[in-house]
Design a protein around this motif. Structure first.
Motif, PDB file in Angstrom:
ATOM      1  N   SER A 152       0.821  -1.200   0.000  1.00 15.22           N
ATOM      2  CA  SER A 152       0.000   0.000   0.000  1.00 15.22           C
ATOM      3  C   SER A 152       0.861   1.257   0.000  1.00 15.22           C
ATOM      4  CB  SER A 152      -0.914   0.030   1.238  1.00 15.22           C
ATOM      5  OG  SER A 152      -1.911  -0.953   1.154  1.00 15.22           O
ATOM      6  N   LEU A 153       0.393   2.265  -0.709  1.00 16.49           N
ATOM      7  CA  LEU A 153       1.002   3.581  -0.626  1.00 16.49           C
ATOM      8  C   LEU A 153       0.345   4.283   0.558  1.00 16.49           C
ATOM      9  CD1 LEU A 153       2.871   5.727  -1.957  1.00 16.49           C
ATOM     10  CD2 LEU A 153       0.840   6.526  -3.202  1.00 16.49           C
ATOM     11  N   PRO A 155      -5.851  -5.312  -0.520  1.00 12.31           N
ATOM     12  CA  PRO A 155      -7.206  -4.799  -0.262  1.00 12.31           C
ATOM     13  C   PRO A 155      -7.254  -3.279  -0.237  1.00 12.31           C
ATOM     14  CG  PRO A 155      -6.230  -5.628   1.761  1.00 12.31           C
ATOM     15  CD  PRO A 155      -5.275  -5.983   0.660  1.00 12.31           C
ATOM     16  N   ARG A 156      -6.136  -2.634   0.142  1.00 10.24           N
ATOM     17  CA  ARG A 156      -6.058  -1.168   0.168  1.00 10.24           C
ATOM     18  C   ARG A 156      -4.854  -0.747  -0.657  1.00 10.24           C
ATOM     19  NH1 ARG A 156      -7.002   0.309   6.612  1.00 10.24           N
ATOM     20  NH2 ARG A 156      -9.003  -0.771   6.862  1.00 10.24           N
ATOM     21  N   GLY A 210     -12.651  -0.424   5.183  1.00 13.74           N
ATOM     22  CA  GLY A 210     -11.505  -0.496   4.295  1.00 13.74           C
ATOM     23  C   GLY A 210     -11.962  -0.219   2.877  1.00 13.74           C
ATOM     24  N   ALA A 211     -11.026   0.094   1.986  1.00 10.31           N
ATOM     25  CA  ALA A 211     -11.357   0.394   0.595  1.00 10.31           C
ATOM     26  C   ALA A 211     -10.082   0.459  -0.220  1.00 10.31           C
ATOM     27  CB  ALA A 211     -12.114   1.714   0.484  1.00 10.31           C
ATOM     28  N   ALA A 212     -10.236   0.454  -1.539  1.00 10.22           N
ATOM     29  CA  ALA A 212      -9.082   0.627  -2.413  1.00 10.22           C
ATOM     30  C   ALA A 212      -8.377   1.944  -2.117  1.00 10.22           C
ATOM     31  CB  ALA A 212      -9.528   0.567  -3.872  1.00 10.22           C
ATOM     32  N   LEU A 213      -9.163   2.985  -1.825  1.00 14.41           N
ATOM     33  CA  LEU A 213      -8.602   4.272  -1.393  1.00 14.41           C
ATOM     34  C   LEU A 213      -9.222   4.589  -0.040  1.00 14.41           C
ATOM     35  CD1 LEU A 213      -8.154   7.443  -3.627  1.00 14.41           C
ATOM     36  CD2 LEU A 213      -8.354   7.523  -1.153  1.00 14.41           C
ATOM     37  N   PHE A 214      -8.423   4.488   1.011  1.00 13.92           N
ATOM     38  CA  PHE A 214      -8.894   4.588   2.389  1.00 13.92           C
ATOM     39  C   PHE A 214      -8.355   5.867   3.030  1.00 13.92           C
ATOM     40  CE2 PHE A 214      -8.387   3.646   6.962  1.00 13.92           C
ATOM     41  CZ  PHE A 214      -9.680   3.262   7.269  1.00 13.92           C
ATOM     42  N   ASN A 257     -14.924  -2.153  -1.183  1.00  9.85           N
ATOM     43  CA  ASN A 257     -15.280  -0.737  -1.266  1.00  9.85           C
ATOM     44  C   ASN A 257     -14.270  -0.007  -2.141  1.00  9.85           C
ATOM     45  OD1 ASN A 257     -17.371  -1.152   0.633  1.00  9.85           O
ATOM     46  ND2 ASN A 257     -15.914  -0.943   2.310  1.00  9.85           N
ATOM     47  N   ALA A 258     -14.760   0.999  -2.876  1.00  9.52           N
ATOM     48  CA  ALA A 258     -13.861   1.816  -3.684  1.00  9.52           C
ATOM     49  C   ALA A 258     -13.191   2.888  -2.834  1.00  9.52           C
ATOM     50  CB  ALA A 258     -14.624   2.458  -4.841  1.00  9.52           C
ATOM     51  N   VAL A 259     -14.000   3.678  -2.090  1.00 10.28           N
ATOM     52  CA  VAL A 259     -13.497   4.768  -1.265  1.00 10.28           C
ATOM     53  C   VAL A 259     -14.133   4.682   0.116  1.00 10.28           C
ATOM     54  CG1 VAL A 259     -13.250   7.268  -1.015  1.00 10.28           C
ATOM     55  CG2 VAL A 259     -13.254   6.244  -3.303  1.00 10.28           C
TER      56      VAL A 259
END
Length: 491
Positions: A132-133, A413-414, A461-465, A485-487
């Motif tokens: 994750s970034l 996942p994120r 949680g989400a791809a962009l959290f 989740n996306a965001v």
């Protein structure tokens, strides 16, 4: 024609306005609207910005980076390219870009930011994230931008290098053993961008409602799923002594008490452990009759549908590591269960995890299918990851094209996390502009929460959290086939 709209506010950087100009130019017929676009989107930008934007929007022009000139107000601009970058480069020009987003993050941290830093994502290849970034307060005042028309992709998937390495193991099934170490386990898989189906019974089309479900299961045992975390905004107070009895999910059974939830000023009264259904309104959620929270139950052991018995006789692993996807008996929600074992004696499935993907619960059993069963690899576009042998098994639609197909397995996942350490250490003023996000792995068997006292639950949680942050801006992002989740904006 009507006069052009006023120019955008000066706080919008020219780099962002250039991206908007390029996108608008791609969907409008030039040169009819060029003058109005120029006035409305690029007013106030310097001559370099104007020239680059017009060059980018020209018919047949090759994709070019959006360069931020000093007039844009950035303290520094860094470039990053997954195609021809190197983390040993300076990152200071499109000819010497970094290769990874993590390296660009370190470079942006090194700048004493007054106005901010622009990290420009260049096109040409996908940015595959190995981790994750994670952006903290040290990463505030950074814009991560790409030209929307360039199709820049940030992915949490890993490439599965099976090109030219597939070997036939039956008349329809092929095996590949060239799996990278990081892809030793995954739940979903894509081939040439198309989602594949994990080996399952009954067979079905995931895009067709109610396709591939079997009915007739019966509940043998139930449980309260351990992975559901009940909200901490509950306060259970004795109606007689006004003493706080609990802040968790345990309901006293021998006295009258009142439950207070932060979502509503209207208390809900419980007497002798039985709910007095109370309408509560003026909340963040729809008006409804509801318990203060649900004593969630779901099946933990079931008798499988009768058609499973003949199929399961061929299952070599007795259902171990399989996953059951089940509709709530009333059909308004769904569950996922991790299978512990299958017993042929009574055609039963025992679960080791799951049933927490909604909050009301039910002791019943709904229409279902089972997936991740090797012996159910039977139709085209199904796959099975054999962890014991380290092989990926797949049935192609057209074997003639198999050796050239590209396979990717979502692992993270994120992908991007914006995370302040506390409410006094916030991440501030980060923008994400103009790129695609894909390859986020499934989260349906991760922990879920019941945040409201309602009958729904969610995974935090989400791809962009985003957590403990402010001034976070998302613009022209495309979330493509993320498996969760996306965001998610948290806290």
């Amino acid at each position: 024609p009507p006069p052009p709209p006023p120019p955008p506010p000066p706080q919008i950087p020219c780099a962002v306005r250039q991206a908007a100009f390029v996108y608008a130019s791609s969907i409008l017929t030039p040169p009819r609207h060029q003058a109005r676009l120029n006035q409305s989107l690029l007013a106030g930008c310097d001559s370099q910005s104007l020239a680059l934007a017009h060059a980018r929007s020209s018919i047949g022009a090759e994709p070019s980076p959006v360069l931020a000139a000093p007039a844009d107000g950035y303290d520094q601009v860094f470039f990053v390219s997954a195609l021809n970058g190197s983390d040993s480069y300076s990152g200071l020009s499109p000819k010497t870009p970094f290769k990874t987003l993590h390296r660009a993050q370190l470079a942006a941290r090194s700048v004493a930011k007054k106005s901010g830093v622009l990290v420009q994502l260049l096109p040409g290849a996908t940015f595959y994230l190995s981790s994750s970034l994670v952006l903290t307060s040290d990463d505030s005042k950074v814009t991560w931008a790409a030209n929307p028309g360039d199709g820049v992709v940030v992915s949490g998937a890993a490439r599965i290098p099976c090109e030219g390495k597939w070997k036939a193991v039956s008349s329809t099934t092929y095996a590949c053993s060239s799996l990278p170490a990081e892809a030793a386990s995954f739940d979903s898989l894509f081939a040439n961008g198309q989602r594949l189906i994990r080996a399952r019974y009954p067979d079905g089309d995931p895009l067709a409602p109610k396709s591939g479900y079997s009915s007739g299961c019966k509940t043998l045992e139930t449980w309260q799923p351990a992975n559901t975390q009940y909200p901490l905004n509950l306060k259970i107070v004795s109606s007689n002594t006004n003493a706080t009895l609990s802040t968790g999910s345990v309901l006293p059974s021998d006295q009258q008490f009142t439950v207070y939830v932060s979502d509503t000023d209207v208390p809900r009264t419980i007497e002798n452990g039985k709910t007095q259904q109370t309408l509560y309104s003026n909340t963040r959620f729809n008006e409804t009759y509801n318990s203060p929270f649900w004593d969630t139950t779901s099946p933990s052991k079931i008798t499988a549908p009768s058609d499973f018995k003949s199929r399961a006789a061929n299952w070599s692993a007795a259902g171990k590591d399989a996953v059951v996807k089940m509709l709530h008996p009333a059909g308004w929600g769904s569950w996922a269960f991790e299978v512990d074992s299958y017993s042929a004696a009574d055609n039963s499935l025992t679960f080791s995890k799951g049933g927490f993907q909604e909050a009301r619960g039910n002791g019943g059993c709904g229409a279902m299918y089972i997936e991740n069963v090797k012996e159910e690899l039977t139709v085209a576009n199904e796959f099975y990851l054999d962890k014991a042998t380290g092989q990926l098994l797949f049935i192609p639609t057209d074997p003639a094209t198999l050796q050239s197909m590209t396979f990717e397995a979502p692992l993270l996942p994120r992908l991007i996390q914006v995370r302040g350490s506390s409410t006094t250490d916030l991440v501030e003023d980060i923008s994400f502009v103009g790129f695609n996000i894909t390859g986020a792995s499934p989260t349906y068997l991760s922990s879920y929460e019941v945040p409201s006292g309602g009958d729904w639950s969610l995974h935090r949680g989400a791809a962009l959290f985003v957590d403990n942050a402010k001034g976070i801006k998302l613009s022209m992002l495309n979330f493509d086939q993320v498996d969760g989740n996306a965001v998610f904006f948290s806290n």
